[in-house]
Design a protein around this motif. Structure first.
Motif, PDB file in Angstrom:
ATOM      1  N   GLU A  45       3.002   5.646   3.480  1.00 54.59           N
ATOM      2  CA  GLU A  45       2.114   6.671   4.014  1.00 54.59           C
ATOM      3  C   GLU A  45       0.631   6.309   3.915  1.00 54.59           C
ATOM      4  OE1 GLU A  45       3.306   9.329   5.629  1.00 54.59           O
ATOM      5  OE2 GLU A  45       5.281   8.478   5.270  1.00 54.59           O
ATOM      6  N   SER A  46       0.320   5.076   3.603  1.00 54.23           N
ATOM      7  CA  SER A  46      -1.076   4.680   3.434  1.00 54.23           C
ATOM      8  C   SER A  46      -1.754   4.468   4.792  1.00 54.23           C
ATOM      9  CB  SER A  46      -1.167   3.400   2.619  1.00 54.23           C
ATOM     10  OG  SER A  46      -0.634   2.328   3.354  1.00 54.23           O
ATOM     11  N   ARG A  47      -3.055   4.516   4.789  1.00 54.64           N
ATOM     12  CA  ARG A  47      -3.822   4.317   6.016  1.00 54.64           C
ATOM     13  C   ARG A  47      -3.660   2.901   6.580  1.00 54.64           C
ATOM     14  NH1 ARG A  47      -6.309   7.336   8.420  1.00 54.64           N
ATOM     15  NH2 ARG A  47      -8.322   8.129   8.800  1.00 54.64           N
TER      16      ARG A  47
ATOM     17  N   PHE B  49       0.789  -1.218   0.000  1.00 52.34           N
ATOM     18  CA  PHE B  49       0.000   0.000   0.000  1.00 52.34           C
ATOM     19  C   PHE B  49       0.834   1.288   0.000  1.00 52.34           C
ATOM     20  CE2 PHE B  49      -2.922  -3.078   1.997  1.00 52.34           C
ATOM     21  CZ  PHE B  49      -3.985  -2.951   1.129  1.00 52.34           C
TER      22      PHE B  49
END
Length: 63
Positions: A8-10, A5
């Motif tokens: 910095e992805s959730r 992902f």
């Protein structure tokens, strides 16, 4: 997870966040505590959840 992902992805954040980790651990323990009722096991689980909260709190202070 970060490879799939991005850093910095959730989803990557939810796995690496100190507070979020406490929530994941608590979510796995709370149903067991509910089923155990008012026993020593319940008290031990409550202590684990309290320690999880304190670890998250310490995490914010140490950052």
């Amino acid at each position: 997870m970060a490879d799939h992902f991005g850093d910095e992805s959730r989803p990557a954040y939810l796995v690496t966040c100190g507070w979020c980790t406490g929530i994941w651990a608590s979510a796995s323990v709370v149903p067991l505590a509910y089923l155990a009722g008012d026993t020593t096991v319940f008290q031990a689980v409550a202590m684990v959840l309290t320690l999880s909260y304190l670890a998250g709190l310490a995490s914010t202070w140490l950052d």
